[in-house]
Motif scaffolding. Structure first.
Motif, short mmCIF file in Angstrom:
data_model
loop_
_atom_site.label_atom_id
_atom_site.label_comp_id
_atom_site.label_asym_id
_atom_site.label_seq_id
_atom_site.Cartn_x
_atom_site.Cartn_y
_atom_site.Cartn_z
N ASP A 73 0.83 -1.20 0.00
CA ASP A 73 0.00 0.00 0.00
C ASP A 73 0.87 1.25 0.00
O ASP A 73 0.56 2.24 -0.68
N LEU A 74 1.94 1.19 0.79
CA LEU A 74 2.87 2.33 0.83
C LEU A 74 3.38 2.61 -0.57
O LEU A 74 3.40 3.75 -1.05
N ASN A 75 3.79 1.53 -1.24
CA ASN A 75 4.30 1.66 -2.60
C ASN A 75 3.27 2.34 -3.50
O ASN A 75 3.57 3.28 -4.23
N GLN A 119 7.01 -8.64 -9.51
CA GLN A 119 5.56 -8.64 -9.28
C GLN A 119 5.20 -7.59 -8.24
O GLN A 119 5.70 -7.65 -7.11
N SER A 120 4.34 -6.69 -8.63
CA SER A 120 4.04 -5.60 -7.69
C SER A 120 3.32 -6.12 -6.45
O SER A 120 3.40 -5.52 -5.39
N SER A 121 2.64 -7.26 -6.58
CA SER A 121 1.94 -7.78 -5.39
C SER A 121 2.94 -8.33 -4.37
O SER A 121 2.60 -8.51 -3.21
N ASP A 128 1.07 7.11 -6.26
CA ASP A 128 -0.05 8.02 -6.54
C ASP A 128 0.31 9.46 -6.24
O ASP A 128 -0.18 10.37 -6.91
N ASN A 129 1.12 9.66 -5.21
CA ASN A 129 1.34 11.04 -4.75
C ASN A 129 2.65 11.66 -5.20
O ASN A 129 2.97 12.76 -4.80
N LEU A 169 11.33 2.48 -4.85
CA LEU A 169 10.20 3.17 -4.22
C LEU A 169 10.31 4.67 -4.50
O LEU A 169 9.34 5.35 -4.78
N LEU A 170 11.54 5.18 -4.41
CA LEU A 170 11.77 6.61 -4.60
C LEU A 170 11.93 6.98 -6.07
O LEU A 170 11.36 7.94 -6.55
N PHE A 171 12.75 6.20 -6.77
CA PHE A 171 13.17 6.65 -8.11
C PHE A 171 12.57 5.82 -9.23
O PHE A 171 12.99 5.95 -10.38
#
Lengths: 670, 375
Positions: free
Chosen positions: A53-55, A629-631, A60-61, A199-201
């Motif tokens: 969810d954080l990812n 896999q994003s999951s 999204d933001n 996560l960042l880049f």
């Protein structure tokens, strides 16, 4: 109480460890299979979902959050532009052109001229031959992608690293702050910080280059600082006594005098960056790493070998050229070449080189033949094949199938012996015991070896590992790490003692160790995948080969550090060679043994994790799955954390054990 | 001023009037008039340690009076230089002598604030350098005071001529001009022909000539030498000492010379300051140190010195008594004993020691023999 403690002799450490082991085994026999924490490869815990969810929320933001908008995204975009620029220059179609700006002829000539100008004619020949070989392998474009990534990473490292090195040299306080950070950057398994970086880049070349920069920057910082600090204080004083300002001292005295050390730092940075290209490929960084990785995943040993060879060729060329440049930067050499290199003659040579380069670049810009590396030459009616790569691939493939078929009778028993008699039992003991039993046993072992603090750190780290939900995978990784480390230490002592006692052995073996250390991590895996298939054992062998050179060198240096007079004294009192080794040389180099074990563990862990890619399973596999896999992203992140926690626990426990054994273990010195 | 250095001149005995031109005061004072002095040091302290404790040492009488080891035990501070006072006259060669750890290298670095003094004042050519800002201090180092170092402190990546021109480059002098000046200085120190060499291609002695040339290039009024010859082997050292004497005669700079070698101090120094544990033990000319050591420490130091080569007649003469035969030759009081031996022993009458026509005393065979025999 104190007196009583003195009367009753405390049981020896070995007895205690045996006691722990026996108790553990007994309880294991009774409780096996209960209270285990296992998780199927595709299962996730609530923690992992929350990380997913954080990812998602970061994704999204990222275009509205100011931290991303004005900082992270800027870096990401800047790095991407820089890489794209270099790729357009060297490897990828640029604009409307189907080929890059500088074709193969231009690159070969530029590299040769640079090698000749800053190194010597021998490395110039090597550079030309090496780069032509890359073309003949049929890997020109991925090689240039890798070169572009390496250049991007090294340029960033140098631009940031040298000023930082200057600051470190000038300010004591800054040195104290940055040293632990550099230690962390170098010891943390590179594999681990890739996922947080994505996560960042985001996934892409920018993250690849940033990971390379993180891993490769410490050497240039350290060596710049070291070089500046090593400038004789009297020379600096002489400069001050003549009234020089601080900038003048830096520019005219310290930097020129430290030049050679700084170039060595750049050399190590280049090597480190290059060793990361395969790992960077995990986050979709282009180049040879991609080729190796895809081939490894499809078990295509021929292709993997060909591309691995290309990485080695690139590494050897860049290493030799920068080493030659650092040799040349020595003042002595300066003096020696004085008579040969008359300034006028030299300027003439530079001019000729410049013209040749310009012509080559122009040709490669204009003509297809000199732009894209041709796979054959048609001279008159004869067709000359230039596709050495396919030959290498087919040779390797047939050698592999031969090895698998005909060496199976040798490699099979070795593999099975280690797997069934060491790896499986240990792994079962660690992951099929109730988790709390393993936990207690490990913490108790840490207490016996390293004392209260070590036990506390081990307990904290293991507790957090439990929290990641990846206990079983962590224990499997730990089992492989421990077995590989035992082998590394045995090899370290055997070869270290031999090399430490025998200068000729040292002279003969050291180049091989150096070569093993220069080679990028993934390349090791290739021949062992061929021999042993994609198994846990392959990972262990690769880890041993990756870690053994460091351990051997440390032990050899320790043995050599024992005063000759002490050894002579032992000999003169009638010790046999065996007695000299076991009673004098090894006990006196206990510090080196401890350091070798500690470093061996860290190196092994890094490689065991990488081996997760080729059937090593466990934590390494979890991390890799997180990329694809994003999951499973959250699970990969948790696996990365578990690796770091294991690393910290192993590092701290061995360090405390070493301190108790009478030596202090310091971190890897570059 | 360097008459006593010119040993080995046998004609000195037959020409006592040459020496008589020297009007060295009988006992030179430890201090000269600060208005005339080139360098004037008052109450100089350098205490190493934490800044707060270190600055307290010079101002606290109790701490200031402590011996070095006592102070270290009590405060953890090391007093490298304690309460030094001295003056150096223009054109004088002032030698600071002491064993290693006596604080002499710290002292010479304090003079241009390469090491920041803890307390005291240092005046060089009328300017108080302890009050100078960074810029003024740089100007002083660029133009007025230069230094020669023990291990030369040359830049290995630069040729000899570029090393010599380095200080001029720092000042911002144009390339042509500084090369011209550097060439001049290189000739002066006898390195002609080595302009294009790199320092490591030269022997130690020649490297130190480069250091010397670099210090001379800016034409400073004051030159500081920090044990410049102790890294050299003895024969080269002697050559270099002669070189400094020659240069001093030719360029006439004020020199502060640090050494741990007493014979070097006696050979070069107009006056010598002996340091021990950061403090002055004695300041004086060579003959003063040898003839009237201030304490056992100095006496121990000068014991091995060949007295006949250092002492002058004024140090061994006795008062004339009526029974003396006054027909002997006249010699000046600062003639070195060795140069007067023949004159005294050849005549039956004692030699008269005379300055400006005034009889100061006489020297007969017993006085000479006592020195020569080393008693």
């Amino acid at each position: 109480m104190a007196r009583a403690a003195r009367v009753y002799r405390r049981p020896g450490r070995l007895t205690l460890l045996l006691g722990i082991l026996v108790g553990w085994l007994v309880l294991y026999a009774v409780l096996k299979g209960t209270d285990t924490i296992s998780l199927a490869p595709s299962d996730v815990t609530s923690l992992h979902t929350r990380l997913n969810d954080l990812n998602t929320s970061v994704g999204d933001n990222r275009n509205s959050n100011p931290f991303f908008l004005y900082f992270i995204n800027e870096i990401q975009v800047g790095a991407t532009h820089f890489i794209t620029f270099l790729q357009n220059l060297l490897s990828q179609p640029s604009g409307t052109r189907p080929v890059p700006v500088v074709g193969w002829l231009g690159v070969v000539v530029i590299m040769t001229v640079i090698a000749g100008r800053f190194g010597n004619w021998r490395v110039a020949v090597l550079a030309a031959a090496g780069f032509l070989f890359l073309g003949l392998q049929g890997l020109w474009q991925p090689s240039m992608d890798t070169l572009a990534l390496t250049i991007a990473a090294v340029v960033i490292c140098v631009l940031i690293g040298i000023p930082l090195g200057v600051l470190v040299a000038q300010y004591r306080g800054f040195e104290r702050v940055i040293t632990p950070v550099l230690d962390l950057m170098q010891t943390m398994p590179t594999f681990v910080y890739l996922l947080p970086l994505t996560l960042l880049f985001l996934i892409g070349p920018a993250t690849g280059v940033i990971a390379m920069v993180i891993y490769a920057m410490p050497p240039v910082i350290r060596l710049t600082a070291h070089g500046l600090q090593a400038v004789s204080t009297e020379t600096v004083e002489a400069g001050r006594s003549l009234g020089s300002t601080r900038p003048q001292q830096l520019a005219k005295i310290m930097l020129p005098m430290a030049r050679r050390t700084i170039i060595i730092g750049v050399n190590q940075t280049i090597m480190a960056a290059l060793s990361m290209v395969t790992i960077a490929a995990l986050v979709a960084a282009p180049g040879l790493g991609q080729t190796v990785l895809q081939a490894l995943e499809s078990q295509d040993v021929g292709t993997a070998f060909n591309a691995g060879l290309a990485i080695v060729v690139l590494a050897v060329v860049l290493d030799r050229v920068t080493t030659a440049a650092s040799e040349r930067a020595r003042a002595t050499d300066h003096a020696r070449t004085r008579l040969r290199a008359d300034p006028r003659w030299r300027r003439g040579a530079d001019l000729v080189a410049l013209i040749v380069t310009a012509v080559a670049v122009y040709l490669s810009y204009t003509y297809q033949l000199f732009a894209a590396f041709p796979d054959h030459l048609a001279i008159g009616g004869t067709r000359l094949g230039l596709d050495l790569g396919t030959h290498i691939e087919s040779w390797t493939s047939s050698a592999t199938s031969w090895a698998q078929r005909d060496l199976g009778s040798i490699t099979g028993p070795i593999k099975n012996g280690v797997t069934y008699h060491a790896l499986n039992p240990l792994q079962n003991l660690l992951d099929s015991s109730p988790w709390w039993l393993t936990f207690i046993a490990i913490v108790a072992t840490a207490f016996v070896l390293g004392g209260r603090w070590a036990a506390l750190i081990a307990a904290t780290c293991l507790g957090l590992v439990v929290g990641t939900g990846l206990w079983q995978d962590s224990m499997d990784t730990l089992a492989a790490t421990l077995i590989a480390t035992v082998v590394v230490v045995v090899l370290g002592v055997m070869f270290g003692v031999w090399m430490g006692r025998n200068a000729r052995a040292d002279w003969g073996i050291r180049p091989f160790l150096d070569a093993l250390q220069v080679m990028p991590a993934f390349v090791y895996l290739v021949p062992f995948v061929a021999l042993f298939g994609a198994t846990r054992f392959t990972g262990i062998v690769a880890a041993v080969l990756y870690a053994a050179p460091v351990a051997i060198k440390i032990v050899a240096d320790g043995i050599r550090g024992v005063p000759a007079e002490t050894v002579e004294a032992a000999g003169s009192s009638g010790c046999s060679t065996w007695q000299v080794i076991t009673k004098v040389q090894l006990p006196m180099s206990v510090r080196s043994l401890a350091l070798a074990t500690n470093q061996g563990l860290i190196y092994v862990l890094a490689m065991v994790v990488v081996a997760g890619l080729v059937g090593g399973g466990a934590l390494g596999f979890d991390v890799v799955a997180g990329f694809s896999q994003s999951s499973l992203f959250g699970k990969g992140l948790a696996a990365g954390a578990a690796i770091v926690l294991l690393g910290i626990a192993l590092d701290r426990v061995t360090q405390s054990a070493a301190r108790r054994a009478g030596g202090h273990v310091s971190h890897r010195a570059t | 001023m360097t008459a006593h250095v010119d040993q080995g001149d046998p004609t000195a005995v037959s020409k006592p009037d040459v020496s008589a031109e020297n009007t060295r005061p009988t006992v030179s004072p430890g201090r000269r008039d600060p208005d005339v002095a080139d360098i004037s040091v008052r109450g100089l302290w350098k205490v190493f340690g934490t800044a707060r404790t270190a600055t307290r040492v010079p101002t606290t009488p109790e701490l200031a009076a402590m011996s070095r080891s006592e102070l270290r035990d009590r405060t953890g501070c090391l007093a490298a230089v304690c309460d030094l006072d001295f003056d150096v006259a223009p054109g004088e060669v002032f030698v600071v002598m002491g064993l290693s750890g006596s604080g002499k290298s710290t002292l010479v670095r304090c003079l241009t604030r390469l090491i920041e003094p803890t307390a005291g004042t240092i005046t060089i050519q009328g300017e108080d350098i302890t009050r100078m800002g960074d810029r003024a201090l740089r100007e002083l180092r660029r133009n007025k005071v230069s230094m020669v170092f023990q291990h030369f402190g040359l830049l290995p990546h630069r040729r000899v001529i570029e090393n010599v021109a380095f200080g001029l480059e720092i000042r911002g002098m144009s390339r042509a001009e500084r090369m011209r000046r550097a060439t001049e200085v290189i000739e002066l120190v006898g390195l002609d022909g080595y302009q294009q060499s790199y320092p490591e291609q030269l022997s130690g002695g020649m490297q130190q000539r480069v250091g010397l040339a670099r210090a001379l290039a800016g034409d400073p009024g004051v030159m500081l030498f920090d044990e410049p010859f102790s890294a050299l082997d003895p024969l080269i050292r002697r050559d270099m000492q002669q070189e400094v004497i020659r240069l001093h005669r030719e360029v006439g700079k004020t020199m502060v010379f640090i050494t741990h070698d007493l014979s070097e101090a006696l050979k070069l120094g107009d006056r010598i300051l002996i340091m021990r544990d950061g403090r002055t033990v004695q300041v004086g000319t060579g003959p003063e140190l040898v003839g009237a050591p201030a304490d056992d420490y100095v006496r121990d130091f000068v014991r091995e010195v060949p007295r006949s080569q250092v002492l002058t007649l004024e140090w061994i003469m006795r008062e004339a008594v009526p029974a003396d035969d006054m027909s002997g030759r006249e010699l000046a009081p600062d003639v070195v004993v060795r140069d007067a031996v023949r004159a005294v022993l050849e005549s039956t009458a004692p030699v008269k020691v005379v300055r400006d026509g005034r009889l100061l005393g006489v020297v007969g065979d017993p006085e000479i023999l006592r020195v020569v025999a080393g008693s």
